[in-house]
Design a protein around this motif. Structure first.
Motif, short mmCIF file in Angstrom:
data_model
loop_
_atom_site.label_atom_id
_atom_site.label_comp_id
_atom_site.label_asym_id
_atom_site.label_seq_id
_atom_site.Cartn_x
_atom_site.Cartn_y
_atom_site.Cartn_z
N THR A 90 14.53 45.02 9.40
CA THR A 90 15.45 45.42 8.35
C THR A 90 15.63 44.35 7.28
N SER A 91 16.26 44.77 6.23
CA SER A 91 16.86 43.92 5.21
C SER A 91 17.58 44.88 4.30
N CYS A 92 18.74 44.51 3.79
CA CYS A 92 19.38 45.47 2.89
C CYS A 92 18.76 45.38 1.49
N LYS A 93 17.69 44.61 1.34
CA LYS A 93 16.94 44.61 0.08
C LYS A 93 15.65 45.41 0.26
N GLY B 282 18.71 48.68 2.50
CA GLY B 282 20.10 49.12 2.34
C GLY B 282 20.81 49.26 3.68
N ILE B 283 22.16 49.27 3.58
CA ILE B 283 22.95 49.41 4.81
C ILE B 283 23.39 50.87 4.87
N LEU C 252 20.01 52.55 9.28
CA LEU C 252 20.23 51.22 9.87
C LEU C 252 21.31 51.30 10.95
N ALA D 206 20.62 39.04 0.41
CA ALA D 206 20.59 40.31 1.16
C ALA D 206 20.42 40.05 2.66
N ARG E 225 23.75 39.07 4.14
CA ARG E 225 24.63 40.24 4.29
C ARG E 225 24.17 41.13 5.44
N THR E 226 22.85 41.29 5.54
CA THR E 226 22.30 42.14 6.61
C THR E 226 22.66 41.56 7.97
N TYR F 282 26.28 42.18 8.80
CA TYR F 282 26.49 43.59 9.15
C TYR F 282 26.01 43.86 10.58
#
Ligand SMILES: Nc1ncnc2c1ncn2[C@@H]1O[C@H](COP(=O)(O)OP(=O)(O)OP(=O)(O)O)[C@@H](O)[C@H]1O
Ligand SMILES: [Mg+2]
Length: 271
Positions: free
Chosen positions: A24-27, A140-141, A145, A168, A171-172, A175
């Motif tokens: 993952t990554s929220c980017k 993205g969150i 995810l 990002a 932040r990931t 989260y």
């Protein structure tokens, strides 16, 4: 036990020998799918059975990157809606007998709630047929995810060496910590800069900013772009830097000691 102290679902890996890892990554666009698919092949080539699950609902593309697009008939939402059983949705790779794949639906399926997704992953891990389940998530969150975080005990957070991607990643990780994903590790992708020494400075800065431990590195290499467009994975990519980097990452995923930059000769200088 089904919940952890945060009130979230505990990982499935706790009661099976299958390790469930989400990417993952929220980017967007940092290389999650590329890293997930190629690492799956690298781990499979080392003799471990890997199931790749595409969780990019609504915008599936792991089938293209990993070379399964011509074979997809069923997807994970067909299992959730009980149209088929798990076995029929699994594609078996022709290049490596240890690699398997389940596609995402073409559109977001609202019947796929966390309970349904968890039940499917549990059924798959309970078969004992896989050493690893790798779950690719979209940027993205969002809902995908959340689904993946409810079943994984490990997250590989893919980051490229740019400030928005590093922010990002931070932040990931926060989260995922809230969601109870205990083990979070960075994979720094698209590393460039000419020399390994320069890149090492960059890595220290990324680790310092995100406070997440480093799992491995993948150099920037146009061969990966060409391969991604053709559905070719590391078993056929004509770049030793790329194949060695994924082998390093696979070794580290299996808990073997391996230097971060072992057999990586040099990094590209980007203009
Ligand atoms: N190490 C690399 N060197 C060069 N190009 C790369 C590398 N890794 C990924 N790419 C390229 O970057 C682009 C984005 O990669 P990819 O689709 O894997 O990212 P993603 O994070 O999964 O994107 P999305 O958020 O849309 O799911 C692709 O063109 C891919 O070929
Ligand atoms: Mg992707």
């Amino acid at each position: 036990m089904d919940t952890n102290p945060n009130g979230n679902n505990s990982s499935i890996s706790a009661d099976t020998t299958t390790k469930v890892i989400l990417f993952t990554s929220c980017k967007g666009g940092v290389g999650k799918s590329t890293v997930c698919a190629n690492l799956a092949m690298a781990v499979a080539k080392r003799g471990k059975r890997v199931l790749l699950i595409d969780c990019d609902f609504g915008n599936r593309c792991l089938d293209l990157v990993a070379g399964f697009s011509d074979e997809v008939v069923y997807d994970i939402s067909d299992i959730a809606s009980e149209k088929i059983d798990c076995e029929r949705a699994i594609l078996h790779d022709r290049r490596c007998e240890n690699l398997h794949f389940i596609a995402a639906p073409l559109g977001f399926d609202h019947t796929m709630d966390p309970e349904a997704f968890r039940a499917i992953v549990k059924r798959l891990t309970d078969t004992g047929s896989f050493d690893f389940v790798f779950i690719d998530t979209p940027g993205g969150i969002g809902e995908p995810l959340q689904l993946a975080a409810a079943v994984a005990d490990t997250a590989y957070i893919v980051v490229e060496p740019t400030r928005p991607a590093v922010r990002a990643a931070e932040r990931t990780s926060d989260y995922l910590a809230q969601k109870g994903v205990g083990k979070r590790r960075l994979i720094v992708n698209k590393l460039s800069g000419g020399s390994v020494r320069k890149a090492q400075q960059e890595l220290i800065s990324i680790i310092d900013t995100t406070s997440v431990k480093l799992h491995g590195v993948i150099p920037y290499d146009p061969a990966l772009i060409v391969a991604g467009n053709r559905g070719i994975l590391i078993d056929e990519i004509p770049s030793f830097n790329v194949t060695n980097a994924f082998d390093n990452l696979a070794a580290r995923t299996l808990g073997e000691g391996r230097r971060l930059f072992a057999n990586i000769k040099r990094l590209r200088k980007l203009k």
